[in-house]
Scaffold this motif. Structure first.
Motif, mmCIF file in Angstrom:
data_model
loop_
_atom_site.group_PDB
_atom_site.id
_atom_site.type_symbol
_atom_site.label_atom_id
_atom_site.label_comp_id
_atom_site.label_asym_id
_atom_site.label_seq_id
_atom_site.Cartn_x
_atom_site.Cartn_y
_atom_site.Cartn_z
ATOM 1 N N PRO A 1 0.803 -1.222 0.000
ATOM 2 C CA PRO A 1 0.000 0.000 0.000
ATOM 3 C C PRO A 1 0.838 1.275 0.000
ATOM 4 C CG PRO A 1 -0.863 -1.590 1.558
ATOM 5 C CD PRO A 1 0.454 -2.134 1.093
ATOM 6 N N ALA A 2 2.015 1.238 0.602
ATOM 7 C CA ALA A 2 2.833 2.452 0.685
ATOM 8 C C ALA A 2 3.465 2.814 -0.652
ATOM 9 C CB ALA A 2 3.926 2.264 1.741
ATOM 10 N N ASN A 3 3.492 1.866 -1.600
ATOM 11 C CA ASN A 3 4.192 2.112 -2.858
ATOM 12 C C ASN A 3 3.298 2.020 -4.083
ATOM 13 O OD1 ASN A 3 6.781 2.450 -1.692
ATOM 14 N ND2 ASN A 3 6.942 0.241 -1.399
ATOM 15 N N ARG A 4 1.990 1.973 -3.885
ATOM 16 C CA ARG A 4 1.117 1.895 -5.045
ATOM 17 C C ARG A 4 1.237 3.143 -5.900
ATOM 18 N NH1 ARG A 4 -3.979 0.189 -1.580
ATOM 19 N NH2 ARG A 4 -3.257 -1.847 -0.902
ATOM 20 N N ALA A 5 0.810 3.010 -7.141
ATOM 21 C CA ALA A 5 0.878 4.137 -8.063
ATOM 22 C C ALA A 5 0.042 5.300 -7.538
ATOM 23 C CB ALA A 5 0.377 3.711 -9.431
ATOM 24 N N LYS A 6 0.631 6.463 -7.505
ATOM 25 C CA LYS A 6 -0.129 7.643 -7.120
ATOM 26 C C LYS A 6 -1.183 7.927 -8.184
ATOM 27 C CE LYS A 6 3.336 9.925 -4.230
ATOM 28 N NZ LYS A 6 4.128 11.151 -4.024
ATOM 29 N N ALA A 7 -2.358 8.288 -7.729
ATOM 30 C CA ALA A 7 -3.467 8.505 -8.649
ATOM 31 C C ALA A 7 -3.138 9.579 -9.677
ATOM 32 C CB ALA A 7 -4.723 8.887 -7.867
ATOM 33 N N CYS B 1 -11.533 11.924 -2.617
ATOM 34 C CA CYS B 1 -10.229 11.549 -3.170
ATOM 35 C C CYS B 1 -10.195 10.066 -3.511
ATOM 36 C CB CYS B 1 -9.108 11.902 -2.191
ATOM 37 S SG CYS B 1 -8.688 13.658 -2.155
ATOM 38 N N ASN B 2 -10.742 9.231 -2.619
ATOM 39 C CA ASN B 2 -10.812 7.798 -2.889
ATOM 40 C C ASN B 2 -11.683 7.508 -4.103
ATOM 41 O OD1 ASN B 2 -9.468 6.191 -0.505
ATOM 42 N ND2 ASN B 2 -10.562 7.896 0.443
ATOM 43 N N TYR B 3 -12.772 8.231 -4.216
ATOM 44 C CA TYR B 3 -13.696 8.037 -5.339
ATOM 45 C C TYR B 3 -13.013 8.356 -6.662
ATOM 46 C CZ TYR B 3 -17.610 9.068 -8.488
ATOM 47 O OH TYR B 3 -18.471 9.109 -9.564
ATOM 48 N N VAL B 4 -12.342 9.500 -6.725
ATOM 49 C CA VAL B 4 -11.652 9.893 -7.952
ATOM 50 C C VAL B 4 -10.536 8.903 -8.277
ATOM 51 C CG1 VAL B 4 -10.158 11.667 -8.974
ATOM 52 C CG2 VAL B 4 -12.258 12.328 -7.773
ATOM 53 N N ALA B 5 -9.799 8.461 -7.264
ATOM 54 C CA ALA B 5 -8.724 7.491 -7.487
ATOM 55 C C ALA B 5 -9.284 6.172 -8.011
ATOM 56 C CB ALA B 5 -7.952 7.258 -6.195
ATOM 57 N N ARG B 6 -10.459 5.770 -7.520
ATOM 58 C CA ARG B 6 -11.075 4.529 -8.000
ATOM 59 C C ARG B 6 -11.471 4.668 -9.468
ATOM 60 N NH1 ARG B 6 -14.099 0.453 -4.533
ATOM 61 N NH2 ARG B 6 -14.820 -1.096 -6.018
ATOM 62 N N GLN B 7 -12.024 5.824 -9.826
ATOM 63 C CA GLN B 7 -12.367 6.042 -11.226
ATOM 64 C C GLN B 7 -11.123 6.002 -12.114
ATOM 65 O OE1 GLN B 7 -14.852 9.559 -11.821
ATOM 66 N NE2 GLN B 7 -16.621 8.192 -11.754
ATOM 67 N N ILE B 8 -10.045 6.614 -11.645
ATOM 68 C CA ILE B 8 -8.797 6.621 -12.421
ATOM 69 C C ILE B 8 -8.263 5.199 -12.574
ATOM 70 C CG2 ILE B 8 -6.379 7.350 -12.373
ATOM 71 C CD1 ILE B 8 -7.377 9.948 -11.014
ATOM 72 N N GLY B 9 -8.305 4.424 -11.484
ATOM 73 C CA GLY B 9 -7.839 3.049 -11.554
ATOM 74 C C GLY B 9 -8.648 2.218 -12.534
ATOM 75 N N ILE B 10 -9.961 2.413 -12.557
ATOM 76 C CA ILE B 10 -10.826 1.689 -13.485
ATOM 77 C C ILE B 10 -10.515 2.079 -14.923
ATOM 78 C CG2 ILE B 10 -13.222 1.434 -14.247
ATOM 79 C CD1 ILE B 10 -13.996 1.837 -11.250
ATOM 80 N N LYS B 11 -10.371 3.372 -15.161
ATOM 81 C CA LYS B 11 -10.097 3.817 -16.529
ATOM 82 C C LYS B 11 -8.724 3.343 -16.998
ATOM 83 C CE LYS B 11 -13.517 7.201 -17.346
ATOM 84 N NZ LYS B 11 -13.943 8.161 -18.363
ATOM 85 N N ALA B 12 -7.772 3.267 -16.073
ATOM 86 C CA ALA B 12 -6.450 2.756 -16.445
ATOM 87 C C ALA B 12 -6.512 1.261 -16.730
ATOM 88 C CB ALA B 12 -5.452 3.047 -15.332
ATOM 89 N N CYS C 1 -5.009 16.000 -2.199
ATOM 90 C CA CYS C 1 -4.544 14.739 -1.604
ATOM 91 C C CYS C 1 -3.466 14.132 -2.500
ATOM 92 C CB CYS C 1 -5.704 13.767 -1.415
ATOM 93 S SG CYS C 1 -6.782 13.599 -2.872
ATOM 94 N N PRO C 2 -2.305 14.784 -2.616
ATOM 95 C CA PRO C 2 -1.276 14.345 -3.572
ATOM 96 C C PRO C 2 -0.745 12.944 -3.331
ATOM 97 C CG PRO C 2 -0.409 15.991 -2.037
ATOM 98 C CD PRO C 2 -1.886 15.963 -1.842
ATOM 99 N N ALA C 3 -0.875 12.415 -2.127
ATOM 100 C CA ALA C 3 -0.375 11.069 -1.836
ATOM 101 C C ALA C 3 -1.398 9.984 -2.156
ATOM 102 C CB ALA C 3 0.038 10.964 -0.370
ATOM 103 N N GLN C 4 -2.583 10.368 -2.639
ATOM 104 C CA GLN C 4 -3.646 9.404 -2.921
ATOM 105 C C GLN C 4 -3.199 8.385 -3.962
ATOM 106 O OE1 GLN C 4 -6.968 9.196 -1.590
ATOM 107 N NE2 GLN C 4 -6.830 7.228 -2.634
#
Length: 345
Positions: free
Chosen positions: A74-80, A226-237, A258-261
């Motif tokens: 979790p500490a090294n996942r891709a930043k959104a 922030c979690n919601y937007v990151a989830r959308q980005i992950g899905i689109k990726a 939330c730059p670390a999201q």
């Protein structure tokens, strides 16, 4: 580069690595393989396979994270924000969306014997109880979209959703417009039932969201945005879907707070294994024999079984059984909160 010792061809973006391989190891320099156009807006990620010494490339940021061994930490996942930078921008939206392009309702794509709705309820509800191996009867949802707590009971309202719906975080219509129109039917059905795409949420919030992208809708619960937007980005990726310029700008603006999201990992959204309910204890033996039935009373008739019924439609008589015309599921004719007889599970 050509390795004369094993006949393999390799690639590198490092001039110093090239020079070292040529001068020290006598590899042969074969020239520039390709250039990546800056105007394409698609970064190419470079990976080194330590198992066989090969250099590989991918344009999928999530694949890069997985192969690089960082997605599980979790500490090294891709930043959104970095994953967002790798998404293609296109303001031209594909027309012609219809819901049936993604299949007819929930299916069992993971082969665990249960429909996707019950899979997601099992994952997202706290203390879920089951009516059988698959069907979730009750539980508590801490709704991420509104921040409210919902006591879910199956079939407890007229909509028969218990106040909880399953949301496609990137809506099916949005997916169609931004790339899914070119997929096969099998790919679209897989997307529509992918746990990574789905989230149990408040039914009214899901209705309010409709098929809006980030530039037009965000959850009322500001702590989840922030979690919601990151989830959308992950899905689109994951599915190589496009974003519009307006969508990208709205996502970037949110992530600036939330730059670390990071984008969620697949393991964060996995469906728990299906466990069969514990068997009921055997009934205690009755010490006295049951009385003989009265000879004047006719035996109770067996419930009617009706084929091809529509779930939720009006029915009769009470207690009758019906087989769904599309899904083959057995329903019972019973009363709703208003006392009307409807086909219910």
């Amino acid at each position: 580069m050509y390795n004369p010792y094993n006949g393999q061809h390799h690639y590198t973006a490092s001039a110093s690595e090239r020079d070292a391989l040529v001068t020290v190891h006598q590899w042969q320099y074969e020239g520039v393989a390709w250039h990546v156009s800056d105007s394409s807006n698609i970064p190419v990620y470079r990976l080194y396979n330590t198992a066989n010494g090969e250099h590989l490339w991918t344009t999928n940021p999530l694949e890069y994270q997985v192969l690089g061994g960082t997605a599980s930490d979790p500490a090294n996942r891709a930043k959104a924000a970095n994953v967002l930078a790798g998404l293609k921008t296109n303001d031209t939206l594909a027309p012609g969306y219809v819901r049936t392009a993604f299949g007819d309702g929930w299916v069992d794509v993971d082969g665990n014997g249960c429909g996707t709705r019950d899979d997601i309820l099992s994952r997202d509800l706290t203390n879920p109880t089951k009516l059988d191996t698959c069907r979730i009867g009750s539980g508590v949802l801490h709704d991420p979209y509104t921040g409210s707590t919902i006591s879910f009971t199956r079939g407890s309202d007229d909509d028969n959703d218990g106040g909880v719906q399953i949301d496609h975080v990137v809506a099916l219509s949005n997916a169609w417009k931004t790339g899914a129109n070119a997929w096969s039917s099998e790919q679209r059905i897989k997307y529509a039932n992918d746990p990574y795409v789905l989230l149990a949420v408040d039914d009214q919030a899901n209705q309010d969201k409709r098929d809006y992208a980030t530039d037009k809708w965000l959850p009322a619960n500001t702590g989840y945005r922030c979690n919601y937007v990151a989830r959308q980005i992950g899905i689109k990726a994951k599915y190589s879907l496009n974003v519009t310029n307006a969508e990208r700008a709205a996502m970037s603006q949110m992530l600036a707070s939330c730059p670390a999201q990071t984008v969620p990992a697949e393991s964060d959204t996995a469906i728990p294994p299906v466990s069969k309910p514990s068997p009921l204890p055997a009934p205690s033996p009755n010490p006295s024999p049951s009385p003989s039935p009265s000879p004047n009373l006719a035996p109770s008739p067996k419930p009617n079984v009706q084929n091809g019924i529509t779930p939720g439609a009006f029915c009769s008589p009470e207690g009758a059984k019906g087989i769904g015309k599309k899904n083959g599921v057995t329903y019972t004719c019973k009363r709703d909160n208003a006392g009307r007889l409807r086909w219910r599970r």
